[in-house]
Design an enzyme around this catalytic site. Structure first.
Site, PDB file in Angstrom:
ATOM      1  CG  ASN A  47      -1.840   1.207   1.253  1.00  0.00           C
ATOM      2  OD1 ASN A  47      -2.429   1.547   0.228  1.00  0.00           O
ATOM      3  ND2 ASN A  47      -1.971   1.851   2.398  1.00  0.00           N
ATOM      4  CG  HIS A  77      -0.349   6.078   4.814  1.00  0.00           C
ATOM      5  ND1 HIS A  77      -1.725   6.088   4.918  1.00  0.00           N
ATOM      6  CD2 HIS A  77       0.110   6.885   5.793  1.00  0.00           C
ATOM      7  CE1 HIS A  77      -2.074   6.871   5.932  1.00  0.00           C
ATOM      8  NE2 HIS A  77      -0.978   7.364   6.482  1.00  0.00           N
ATOM      9  CB  SER A  96       5.309   5.137   4.060  1.00  0.00           C
ATOM     10  OG  SER A  96       5.738   6.190   4.904  1.00  0.00           O
TER      11      SER A  96
HETATM   12  C1  GRF Z   1      -2.811   8.794  -2.410  1.00  0.00           C
HETATM   13  O1  GRF Z   1      -2.482   9.964  -1.747  1.00  0.00           O
HETATM   14  C2  GRF Z   1      -2.349   7.596  -1.628  1.00  0.00           C
HETATM   15  O2  GRF Z   1      -1.193   7.834  -0.899  1.00  0.00           O
HETATM   16  C3  GRF Z   1      -3.500   7.356  -0.701  1.00  0.00           C
HETATM   17  O3  GRF Z   1      -4.654   7.656  -1.443  1.00  0.00           O
HETATM   18  C4  GRF Z   1      -4.315   8.573  -2.478  1.00  0.00           C
HETATM   19  C5  GRF Z   1      -4.745   7.937  -3.750  1.00  0.00           C
HETATM   20  O4  GRF Z   1      -4.583   8.797  -4.851  1.00  0.00           O
HETATM   21  N1  GRF Z   1      -3.474   6.006  -0.203  1.00  0.00           N
HETATM   22  P1  GRF Z   1      -4.631   8.190  -6.302  1.00  0.00           P
HETATM   23  O5  GRF Z   1      -5.981   7.491  -6.455  1.00  0.00           O
HETATM   24  O6  GRF Z   1      -3.499   7.244  -6.462  1.00  0.00           O
HETATM   25  O7  GRF Z   1      -4.537   9.366  -7.222  1.00  0.00           O
END
Ligand code: GRF
Length: 192
Positions: A111, A113, A140
């Site tokens: 994932n 984050h 991260s």
């Molecule tokens: C990103 O900021 C990611 O870190 C978080 O959710 C957001 C998703 O954005 N988990 P995207 O859909 O990849 O544009």
């Protein structure tokens, strides 16, 4: 599926899909060690799903609505096993996976984050970093475990928090780093 020696990877998205797009574009390079064999969304209307479909990636929308989480996750696992998936890359996937699902795929779910974990697990990471007076923020990539945003950190990227930053300006600065970090970490992970 492209390239038999590449590690079969699926991306799970719920929305915009900009990290998904970064992964797909990186994986289009001949020497990238993972192949993105499909994108699955829990929301049929996720913009990311349409983007992937337009680029010829297999897409699949599957929602727990009406069938419940256990049936949803069983269907998900069935589809992933059938496709020979080895890595699940969550990219803005907004559902919590059950402990059973996480256990079945332990060590295989990544994932991204938008914080420097272990700081700011959960939501509103940028607002929390600004409110705390932090000098820097970042993102991260981590392994997914039963505990939210708590698995092993595989890679991080840092950005400064500038005077006058809002959660939106900071998010944009961090997002640019997310798009560089996630493909890099996925490549390293696929070569493990
Ligand atoms: C990103 O900021 C990611 O870190 C978080 O959710 C957001 C998703 O954005 N988990 P995207 O859909 O990849 O544009």
């Amino acid at each position: 599926m492209s390239g038999t020696s590449k590690v079969a990877t699926v991306i799970l998205v719920s929305g915009r899909g900009s990290n998904m797009a970064a992964l797909i574009m990186a994986a289009a390079e001949a020497d990238f060690p993972a192949a993105i064999v499909g994108v699955i969304s829990d929301r049929p209307d996720a913009p990311g799903l349409a983007w992937a479909r337009q680029r010829g990636i297999a897409t699949f929308a599957l929602s727990p609505k009406g069938i419940g989480k256990p049936a949803y996750e069983a269907a998900l696992t069935g589809a992933l096993r059938e496709a020979g998936i080895e890595i699940i890359a969550l990219a803005g996937y907004m559902r919590l996976l059950s402990p059973e699902f996480v256990d079945a795929w332990r060590g295989s779910i990544l994932n991204i984050h938008p914080s420097l974990l272990p700081k700011y697990r959960g939501l509103d990471t940028h607002a929390r970093a600004i409110a705390a007076g932090d000098a820097e923020a970042g993102c991260s990539v981590h392994l997914v475990t039963e505990e939210l945003d708590a698995g092993e950190v595989l890679g991080q990227a840092r950005v400064p928090i500038l005077p006058g930053d809002t959660p939106e300006t900071l998010a944009a600065r961090v997002l640019a780093e997310e798009h560089r970090l996630y493909p890099q970490v996925l490549a390293e992970f696929a070569m493990r």
